[in-house]
Design an enzyme around this catalytic site. Sequence first.
Site: not given
Length: 323
Positions: A113, A250, A280
């Site tokens: 990520c 993020h 996500n």
Amino acid sequence: MRRTRIIGTGSYLPEQVVSNRDLEARVDTTDAWIVERSGIRQRHLAAEGQTTADLAYEAAQRALQSAGLTGADLDLIILATATPDHTFPATATKVQTRLGMNRGFAFDLQAVCSGFVYALATADNFIKVGQAQRALVIGAETFSRILDWKDRTTCVLFGDGAGAVVLEAGEGTGTAADRGILSAHLHSDGRYHDLLYVDGGPSTTGTVGHVRMKGNEVFRHAVTNLAAVVNETLAANGLTPEAIDWVVPHQANVRILDGTARKLGLPRERMIVTVDRHANTSAASIPLALDEAIRDGRIKPGQLLLLEAMGGGFTWGACLVRL
Ligand code: UT7
């Protein structure tokens, strides 16, 4: 002083939208639980046969178009992904060829990520030392392919997508008034491997594996680490939170975004939020959010942006950029 400027952005989401209600039919979950615990309402999923390279290519084309360039103008491509098309070669070289770039170099970067922040920092260094003049940084993922669709604690949280930025060398005076990447701050700590990982790989099981996560522990570390790296970034540039026009974080969980904003004393209105619609998307989430907010006119040229991320490894980092 040489500075790395963002001169174009692009993104791509696969057509198929899957709502929380759709997932209720697939796993033991509810729309109410997903919204309350994560802020996620829907996610886009890649079609059968549609790969990370396909998503990356679409985002890259749009970014090049917005910069007024073609693939032939690039010296470097860095593709941040944890879901490459193949174990090797790099998905970046596949995208390179499809963009008509037959020189320079292209490689994948793995920081899950945090991948986009790591890739942006890496490209910035290549440009600053003069090893590249123009670079394309892509974050692209088909996380749906590594989800265990029987594990309700993870499968409801992720989505597929891609985002990209075109970078070009420019000149600055060395102050925070310069346009371009002003600083990058990267961290990792392998002691937390087991809190967020994939239980497969070429050298271990010989299989692709599935995402495993101790969500609540990751959550706790995320808020602490993100607030720390944002403070580190501000201090390195002699700035206070008020100087930041937009935080482009993020997108893992809306509660992480709120928690980080609260810890830093940053108004929530200055944070770009896409997690409700994208879920996500790992390395793709920051460039997706950045492109959306530039295209809808919220983020304007000259504004000061703080990009931050945290993910498996653990890895985390931040970049301060004046657009
Ligand atoms: O991008 C990389 C970094 N990743 C992240 O930052 C993710 C960080 N973590 C999170 O976002 C949150 O921790 C989650 C959204 C994953 C979970 O939220 P939570 O508030 O930490 O919940 P929990 O894991 O403590 O689980 C609470 C309960 C459990 O039931 P019991 O044990 O309390 O009876 C779970 O079994 O919720 C249950 N649960 C679910 N219920 C309905 C877990 N998943 C689901 C589900 N639907 N999908």
